[in-house]
Design an enzyme around this catalytic site. Structure first.
Site, PDB file in Angstrom:
ATOM      1  N   ALA A  34      -5.021  -1.524  72.839  1.00 19.20           N
ATOM      2  CA  ALA A  34      -4.368  -1.639  71.505  1.00 19.20           C
ATOM      3  C   ALA A  34      -5.541  -1.482  70.578  1.00 19.20           C
ATOM      4  O   ALA A  34      -6.705  -1.882  70.949  1.00 19.20           O
ATOM      5  CB  ALA A  34      -3.769  -2.839  71.342  1.00 19.20           C
ATOM      6  N   PRO A  35      -5.409  -0.903  69.254  1.00 20.07           N
ATOM      7  CA  PRO A  35      -4.139  -0.397  68.657  1.00 20.07           C
ATOM      8  C   PRO A  35      -3.560   0.961  69.135  1.00 20.07           C
ATOM      9  O   PRO A  35      -2.727   1.578  68.813  1.00 20.07           O
ATOM     10  CB  PRO A  35      -4.365  -0.285  67.315  1.00 20.07           C
ATOM     11  CG  PRO A  35      -5.750  -0.153  67.167  1.00 20.07           C
ATOM     12  CD  PRO A  35      -6.371  -0.751  68.378  1.00 20.07           C
ATOM     13  N   GLY A  36      -4.475   1.810  69.916  1.00 13.48           N
ATOM     14  CA  GLY A  36      -3.963   2.896  70.609  1.00 13.48           C
ATOM     15  C   GLY A  36      -4.638   4.275  70.181  1.00 13.48           C
ATOM     16  O   GLY A  36      -3.928   5.273  70.729  1.00 13.48           O
ATOM     17  N   ASN A  37      -5.360   4.263  69.171  1.00 11.46           N
ATOM     18  CA  ASN A  37      -5.966   5.613  68.848  1.00 11.46           C
ATOM     19  C   ASN A  37      -6.740   6.323  69.953  1.00 11.46           C
ATOM     20  O   ASN A  37      -6.541   7.451  70.227  1.00 11.46           O
ATOM     21  CB  ASN A  37      -6.907   5.307  67.508  1.00 11.46           C
ATOM     22  CG  ASN A  37      -5.957   5.400  66.382  1.00 11.46           C
ATOM     23  OD1 ASN A  37      -4.864   5.635  66.119  1.00 11.46           O
ATOM     24  ND2 ASN A  37      -6.798   4.899  65.400  1.00 11.46           N
ATOM     25  N   ASP A  82      -3.101  -4.181  77.584  1.00 10.42           N
ATOM     26  CA  ASP A  82      -3.743  -5.046  76.490  1.00 10.42           C
ATOM     27  C   ASP A  82      -3.013  -6.633  76.830  1.00 10.42           C
ATOM     28  O   ASP A  82      -1.951  -6.536  76.944  1.00 10.42           O
ATOM     29  CB  ASP A  82      -3.454  -4.417  75.126  1.00 10.42           C
ATOM     30  CG  ASP A  82      -4.238  -5.103  74.192  1.00 10.42           C
ATOM     31  OD1 ASP A  82      -5.311  -4.516  73.774  1.00 10.42           O
ATOM     32  OD2 ASP A  82      -4.007  -6.186  73.452  1.00 10.42           O
ATOM     33  N   ASP A 103     -13.266  -0.439  76.191  1.00  7.45           N
ATOM     34  CA  ASP A 103     -13.347  -0.719  74.769  1.00  7.45           C
ATOM     35  C   ASP A 103     -13.164  -2.125  74.544  1.00  7.45           C
ATOM     36  O   ASP A 103     -12.319  -2.416  73.957  1.00  7.45           O
ATOM     37  CB  ASP A 103     -13.044   0.220  73.914  1.00  7.45           C
ATOM     38  CG  ASP A 103     -13.527  -0.020  72.261  1.00  7.45           C
ATOM     39  OD1 ASP A 103     -14.648   0.587  72.076  1.00  7.45           O
ATOM     40  OD2 ASP A 103     -12.847  -0.457  71.469  1.00  7.45           O
ATOM     41  N   CYS A 154     -17.671  -1.579  68.997  1.00 10.32           N
ATOM     42  CA  CYS A 154     -17.968  -1.222  67.517  1.00 10.32           C
ATOM     43  C   CYS A 154     -18.991  -2.318  67.195  1.00 10.32           C
ATOM     44  O   CYS A 154     -18.677  -3.136  66.069  1.00 10.32           O
ATOM     45  CB  CYS A 154     -16.792  -1.288  66.783  1.00 10.32           C
ATOM     46  SG  CYS A 154     -15.841  -2.523  66.908  1.00 10.32           S
TER      47      CYS A 154
END
Length: 492
Positions: A233-236, A255, A302, A357
């Site tokens: 999530a959020p799925g991009n 998730d 990630d 990130c």
């Protein structure tokens, strides 16, 4: 008023280090995610200035509202596009507008600046002045880059071709280019807004920062394969993987947060993804040896991180905050290492992309170094020789991203691949983990769990040890011969 109440709630949690702003915003399930995220980020950026204005005007005493709600209201009233609420709240704030405006004006005169941004610390001003372009990923499950470019040109946009250098990403309004590195990524001026655009609502384009597109692009799973998106999530990134796979094969997406997974399900539906299998489950509790995953060859990991690479979260940090951050980083790094080690246990795994990130080496190079030491059957693969920013020494095969060098949010990407003795003889290992400068995480760090992590798990600490397969891959030919002689002697 719901916007301001929710923004105040998230701002308070972010300041108490209860999660990254982006995570908290998505968890809120607020109707307009973009509007909420922007308000919280901008308020947080001007937080110390807003606090000084509120204190000097004694706003809390006169209005009886709490500090975080006061900050978001004052920000929109003085620095934003005006209050978006009505009724008693707007009447109350408008009553004090003149005093608040006067306090802001006095601050500018005192510091000899003419703009609101001039009041910010120098490090934050640099980020404000270097606004990121608007990146748009073309969703090839529904359209093509060529058709998207043609559609936008008919709408009055001016296409300037493919970028060849970083300066080409400095664009005027209504101008756009194809990205220099990723051919399915289009780049627009920072103020370009597609949230109400037909192409976005129909799922033909995905609004995704360039750095966030790197993990799926570099993993590059072929159509028909089986892939895991471990913290999806959020799925991009999941929708990007599905596009690369052409919706053929299986995409397992995990998730731990049910709300985030529900948001992701909506996003994937709009993007036309059909190969996914979503699960509200902790990735650390997924059994790598289950028959369900016998064909999994690619993993994108990630995990939860500090979010320190997000532009709106960068700025001056007090010494007290730095101490809290160090403890949180150690906890996050431990969790990230466990996720990496767990991912490498899948028997048929060929490649795993690890990304964050974050700008901190503790979550990036140090985690990867420790993982390589514990999993000698894997090594780093070289990534995009033309990419301008590399991982810190000695992990220069990894990628880093930043506002200054890549015009993106701060990011880190590493690609781990399995290799055999035959491959090892032909090619030098990607990273020499035995070198003294490649300092691993301390054992005590690796044993802690993140206190506020979304992916909490009861998995045992033995996950940080090398797997039997990894140990066998590290055996030398000499050792194998000795084993054979011993076996022969036993038979005789």
């Amino acid at each position: 008023m719901a916007l301001y109440l929710k923004a105040a709630e998230i701002l308070e949690k972010a300041e108490m280090k209860q999660g990254a702003v982006k995570t908290l915003v998505y968890d809120s399930k607020f109707a307009n995610i973009k509007q909420l995220f922007a308000l919280v980020c901008e308020t947080q950026k001007f937080s110390s200035i807003l606090e000084e204005i509120i204190e000097s005007t004694k706003l809390l005493k006169h209005t009886k509202i709490r500090i975080h709600l006061a900050k978001v209201l004052v920000y929109d009233l003085l620095m934003g596009q005006g209050l978006k609420c009505g009724g008693s709240w707007k009447t109350l704030m408008m009553k004090h507008r003149s005093r608040l405006q006067a306090a802001l004006a006095r601050m500018k005169v005192k510091q000899k600046v003419s703009s609101n941004e001039g009041l910010l610390p120098a490090s934050v001003q640099q980020l404000v002045g270097n606004k990121l372009p608007r990146y748009v990923r073309v969703n090839t499950l529904k359209t093509t880059v060529e058709d998207t470019v043609d559609y936008l040109k008919r709408e009055g946009f001016s296409y300037l071709g493919q970028a060849s250098r970083l300066d080409d990403l400095t664009l005027k309004e209504k101008h756009f280019v194809m990205d220099q590195h990723l051919p399915e990524l289009l780049v627009f001026s920072p103020k370009t807004d597609f949230h109400d655009h037909f192409l976005y609502k129909a799922g033909h384009i995905i609004l995704q920062d360039k750095a966030s597109c790197l993990p799926a692009y570099l993993l590059n799973p072929p159509p028909g394969c089986h892939v895991i998106d471990a913290c999806a999530a959020p799925g991009n990134k999941s929708s990007h993987l599905a596009a690369i796979m052409k919706n053929k094969g299986k995409l397992f997406a995990y998730d731990l947060d049910a709300k985030r997974l529900a948001t992701m399900s909506t996003l994937l539906l709009r993007a036309g993804v059909t190969c996914q299998q979503l699960a509200n489950q902790d990735f650390l509790k997924v059994d790598p040896y289950s028959l369900q995953f016998k064909d999994v060859e690619y993993i994108l990991l990630d995990p939860s991180c500090s979010g320190s690479g997000m532009v709106c979260l960068q700025g001056d940090v007090s010494s007290a905050d730095q101490e809290k951050d160090q403890a949180r980083l150690a906890s996050l790094a431990s969790f990230q290492l466990r996720c990496l080690n767990h991912g490498l246990k899948f028997p048929r795994l060929k490649r795993l992309v690890y990304s964050t990130c974050s700008i901190h080496s503790q979550e990036n190079e140090e985690v990867v170094t420790a993982c390589l030491q514990q999993n000698p059957g894997f090594r780093l693969a070289p990534l995009m020789a033309q990419w301008p920013e590399r991982g810190l020494e000695p992990l220069t095969k990894c990628l880093r991203a930043s506002t200054a060098k890549t015009r993106t949010h701060g990011f880190f990407v590493a690609l781990l691949e399995k290799y055999s003795e035959a491959v090892e003889k032909k090619q030098e290992p990607a990273v020499q983990i035995s070198e003294p400068e490649a300092t691993p995480l301390s054992p005590s760090t690796c044993q802690k769990r993140p206190a506020a992590s979304e992916e909490e798990s009861d998995a045992s600490e033995t996950e940080d040890k090398p797997t039997p397969a990894a140990v066998q891959a590290d055996c030398t030919p000499g050792k194998k011969k000795r084993k054979k002689k011993k076996k022969a002697a036993t038979v005789e």
